[in-house]
Motif scaffolding. Sequence first.
Motif, PDB file in Angstrom:
ATOM      1  N   SER A  39      -6.874   2.630  -2.533  1.00 47.39           N
ATOM      2  CA  SER A  39      -6.459   1.861  -1.362  1.00 47.39           C
ATOM      3  C   SER A  39      -7.368   0.653  -1.160  1.00 47.39           C
ATOM      4  O   SER A  39      -6.895  -0.438  -0.836  1.00 47.39           O
ATOM      5  CB  SER A  39      -6.504   2.722  -0.097  1.00 47.39           C
ATOM      6  OG  SER A  39      -5.702   3.853  -0.276  1.00 47.39           O
ATOM      7  N   MET A  41     -12.268   2.348   5.821  1.00 48.24           N
ATOM      8  CA  MET A  41     -11.858   3.250   4.735  1.00 48.24           C
ATOM      9  C   MET A  41     -13.048   4.000   4.153  1.00 48.24           C
ATOM     10  O   MET A  41     -12.925   5.155   3.754  1.00 48.24           O
ATOM     11  CB  MET A  41     -11.145   2.458   3.653  1.00 48.24           C
ATOM     12  CG  MET A  41      -9.761   2.043   4.077  1.00 48.24           C
ATOM     13  SD  MET A  41      -8.785   1.507   2.682  1.00 48.24           S
ATOM     14  CE  MET A  41      -9.076  -0.214   2.724  1.00 48.24           C
ATOM     15  N   VAL A  64      -6.272  -2.011  -3.590  1.00 49.36           N
ATOM     16  CA  VAL A  64      -4.973  -2.621  -3.267  1.00 49.36           C
ATOM     17  C   VAL A  64      -5.102  -3.509  -2.026  1.00 49.36           C
ATOM     18  O   VAL A  64      -4.631  -4.648  -2.008  1.00 49.36           O
ATOM     19  CB  VAL A  64      -3.904  -1.528  -3.066  1.00 49.36           C
ATOM     20  CG1 VAL A  64      -2.629  -2.119  -2.491  1.00 49.36           C
ATOM     21  CG2 VAL A  64      -3.616  -0.839  -4.390  1.00 49.36           C
ATOM     22  N   VAL A  65      -5.787  -2.985  -1.001  1.00 47.79           N
ATOM     23  CA  VAL A  65      -5.925  -3.755   0.236  1.00 47.79           C
ATOM     24  C   VAL A  65      -6.649  -5.072  -0.030  1.00 47.79           C
ATOM     25  O   VAL A  65      -6.208  -6.137   0.402  1.00 47.79           O
ATOM     26  CB  VAL A  65      -6.676  -2.917   1.301  1.00 47.79           C
ATOM     27  CG1 VAL A  65      -7.170  -3.809   2.438  1.00 47.79           C
ATOM     28  CG2 VAL A  65      -5.765  -1.828   1.847  1.00 47.79           C
ATOM     29  N   MET A 104      -3.815   2.318  -8.192  1.00 50.77           N
ATOM     30  CA  MET A 104      -3.713   3.610  -7.518  1.00 50.77           C
ATOM     31  C   MET A 104      -3.664   4.742  -8.538  1.00 50.77           C
ATOM     32  O   MET A 104      -4.279   5.782  -8.338  1.00 50.77           O
ATOM     33  CB  MET A 104      -2.452   3.654  -6.656  1.00 50.77           C
ATOM     34  CG  MET A 104      -2.589   3.013  -5.324  1.00 50.77           C
ATOM     35  SD  MET A 104      -3.701   3.982  -4.288  1.00 50.77           S
ATOM     36  CE  MET A 104      -3.404   3.177  -2.733  1.00 50.77           C
ATOM     37  N   ILE A 147      -7.475   8.472  -3.605  1.00 54.44           N
ATOM     38  CA  ILE A 147      -6.519   7.661  -2.843  1.00 54.44           C
ATOM     39  C   ILE A 147      -7.263   6.545  -2.111  1.00 54.44           C
ATOM     40  O   ILE A 147      -6.821   5.404  -2.073  1.00 54.44           O
ATOM     41  CB  ILE A 147      -5.736   8.536  -1.835  1.00 54.44           C
ATOM     42  CG1 ILE A 147      -4.951   9.618  -2.584  1.00 54.44           C
ATOM     43  CG2 ILE A 147      -4.790   7.688  -0.988  1.00 54.44           C
ATOM     44  CD1 ILE A 147      -4.221  10.592  -1.691  1.00 54.44           C
ATOM     45  N   MET A 148      -8.432   6.900  -1.555  1.00 49.91           N
ATOM     46  CA  MET A 148      -9.206   5.905  -0.806  1.00 49.91           C
ATOM     47  C   MET A 148      -9.690   4.769  -1.709  1.00 49.91           C
ATOM     48  O   MET A 148      -9.594   3.598  -1.356  1.00 49.91           O
ATOM     49  CB  MET A 148     -10.417   6.572  -0.140  1.00 49.91           C
ATOM     50  CG  MET A 148     -10.071   7.254   1.144  1.00 49.91           C
ATOM     51  SD  MET A 148      -9.307   6.088   2.289  1.00 49.91           S
ATOM     52  CE  MET A 148      -8.210   7.160   3.169  1.00 49.91           C
ATOM     53  N   CYS A 160       2.562   1.573  -3.470  1.00 49.52           N
ATOM     54  CA  CYS A 160       1.582   1.864  -4.522  1.00 49.52           C
ATOM     55  C   CYS A 160       1.057   3.289  -4.393  1.00 49.52           C
ATOM     56  O   CYS A 160       0.890   3.999  -5.383  1.00 49.52           O
ATOM     57  CB  CYS A 160       0.415   0.882  -4.465  1.00 49.52           C
ATOM     58  SG  CYS A 160       0.815  -0.729  -5.126  1.00 49.52           S
ATOM     59  N   THR A 161       0.786   3.724  -3.142  1.00 47.84           N
ATOM     60  CA  THR A 161       0.269   5.077  -2.949  1.00 47.84           C
ATOM     61  C   THR A 161       1.307   6.106  -3.359  1.00 47.84           C
ATOM     62  O   THR A 161       0.993   7.067  -4.075  1.00 47.84           O
ATOM     63  CB  THR A 161      -0.132   5.294  -1.479  1.00 47.84           C
ATOM     64  OG1 THR A 161      -0.899   4.190  -1.042  1.00 47.84           O
ATOM     65  CG2 THR A 161      -0.941   6.563  -1.320  1.00 47.84           C
ATOM     66  N   TRP A 206       0.832  -1.203   0.000  1.00 46.52           N
ATOM     67  CA  TRP A 206       0.000   0.000   0.000  1.00 46.52           C
ATOM     68  C   TRP A 206       0.870   1.258   0.000  1.00 46.52           C
ATOM     69  O   TRP A 206       0.628   2.192  -0.764  1.00 46.52           O
ATOM     70  CB  TRP A 206      -0.932  -0.011   1.215  1.00 46.52           C
ATOM     71  CG  TRP A 206      -1.791   1.190   1.280  1.00 46.52           C
ATOM     72  CD1 TRP A 206      -2.930   1.424   0.550  1.00 46.52           C
ATOM     73  CD2 TRP A 206      -1.590   2.356   2.077  1.00 46.52           C
ATOM     74  NE1 TRP A 206      -3.436   2.660   0.857  1.00 46.52           N
ATOM     75  CE2 TRP A 206      -2.629   3.251   1.795  1.00 46.52           C
ATOM     76  CE3 TRP A 206      -0.612   2.722   3.018  1.00 46.52           C
ATOM     77  CZ2 TRP A 206      -2.742   4.495   2.407  1.00 46.52           C
ATOM     78  CZ3 TRP A 206      -0.721   3.966   3.625  1.00 46.52           C
ATOM     79  CH2 TRP A 206      -1.773   4.840   3.329  1.00 46.52           C
TER      80      TRP A 206
END
Lengths: 279, 289
Positions: B220, B279, B223-224, B174, B216-217, B85-86, B82
């Motif tokens: 995320s 999130m 990705v998560v 992302m 971004i959220m 990637c961010t 994370w």
Amino acid sequence: MEPRPRSFYLLAAFFALFVIFLYGPILTIGVLSFQGPQGGLTFPMNGVSLHWFADLFEQQAVGDIWGSFRRSFALGLMVMIVTVVFSVMGGLAFRNRFRGSTVLFYVIIASLIIPSILVSLGVGLIFNILDLDVHWATSGFGAQLTWTLPFGLLIMFAVFNRFDRSYEEAARDLGANAWQTLRHVVLPIIGPSLIGIALFGFTLSYDEFARTLLTAGSYNTLPLEIFGMTTNVTSPVLYALGTLTTLFSLVIIGSFLTIGVVLRRRRTRLGSDAGKGLV
Amino acid sequence: MKTTDPISRAEKVSWLLVTPLACVLAFFLLLPIATITVVSFWNYNEWSFFPDFILDNYAFHLTSHVTWATYLKTLKFMALTWIFCTAIGFTVAYFLAFHVRSLSVQIALFLVCTIPFWTSNIIRMISWIPFLGRNGIANSALIGMGVIDEPLEWLLYSDFAVVLAFVHLYALFMVVPIFNTMMRIDKSLIEAARDAGASSLQILTNVIIPLTKPGIMIGSIFVVTVVMGDFITVRHMSGGQSASVGRLISNEIALLQYPSAAASSVVLLCTVLIMIAVMMRFVDIRKEL
């Protein structure tokens, strides 16, 4: 134009590195798939040949690659068509609020974020309990739709958010019924976006591994076949296969993009009849 | 004659249109999840599983220190992936959205980033082997430059390789949503900030980052969830030496211990859903579409 700030060059360099990071490994296996017959999995190149590509075409040597390719291709087409049709219908439905729309929306989001292996396990279990045979065209097909439909719908939502509804009103004012409005006004306008959904549907299905793991039955799809190969094949034939599938994906993207561009051109060419009534 | 209420008629049409979709999701998503939950309480022996109500599957899963170690490891993979990637996604999107001036160049560069995403995940994974292997490009280059004397063993089949492959596979998840939200930021806001005397750094932290938060959220969340559920990247890139929750489940499936795999799945699902719920508090997904 004002001069570029220094940060521009730093960021541009970062972007270039990112692109190298994305493409570097794939290009490497592209080069290595042309290894000579004695060549191994890493550099140096031991001669240059098409040996490993030729190996791919000898079916008995590396399993049923062509059979699995045909199945993946057929499955990709099935998933693509259903995804496009159901996504358009869903997109149209979600333009109006209906009872249950919020719940359904969250189910669609859940479909995206539930780990793929759980869908695979769950569908496998249902077929097991009901004593049905898992097969790529039934259980595998359904399991893949839970992955492609949400993507299709999200694209549809984005499309309809930007859709100007006054075109439809104009059609209705001219006496078109609901079906005619859809057929002659809405569909032509959203046409190019449907290419995007089709591309998503096909490629997501063509590449899907986890959701087909327990749902494809005894006939492998291509990703499953490749997965099997990675565990027991240790020759550049794997790279040759990788290179071919990558090229195939590029051809698919290229043709979809071309169709999209052609449709867009045609729409701008035929879209307006301004001036045609004169003389 | 009964008058038809136009609102209810539109609603009926919507229902009809959405039925096929709802049926697919009901049968291939909701029913499977319900089945997993039910089967997680079932019993099993070496050759079959059968209806029962036992809590052993959970008891065994939750009290095993292997499970906890595996969760810790998976969370470590997730956190590292994370972060990278961010950082990469934000920087790349920022460059494309604010430093590239023409729209067509923006789109072209964006397409360049997305093309590798369309090729097979497994192929992209194995493409790291000639890079990171003992005699791979990275080691040869480092030895050639005189940085190291003998090949680094930890490049391939290690946690490093796992995280590297994750970042390679999912950095795009992302880039896309962050780029999407950045493109919607009104450029006059940035000019206003500059006119008011803000430095570039202040513009970044006080204007751009807050406005980019939804992107971004969303990135995320993607990705998560993919990292938490993964079993193949971890297996491949760690050479079978590292475990993840997904691998735990796929091992249990391979051993035909379905009720046990189902219990692990329910725990994983709850973990992922709790993370997503946290999130989602920061962003209203429905408003972002």
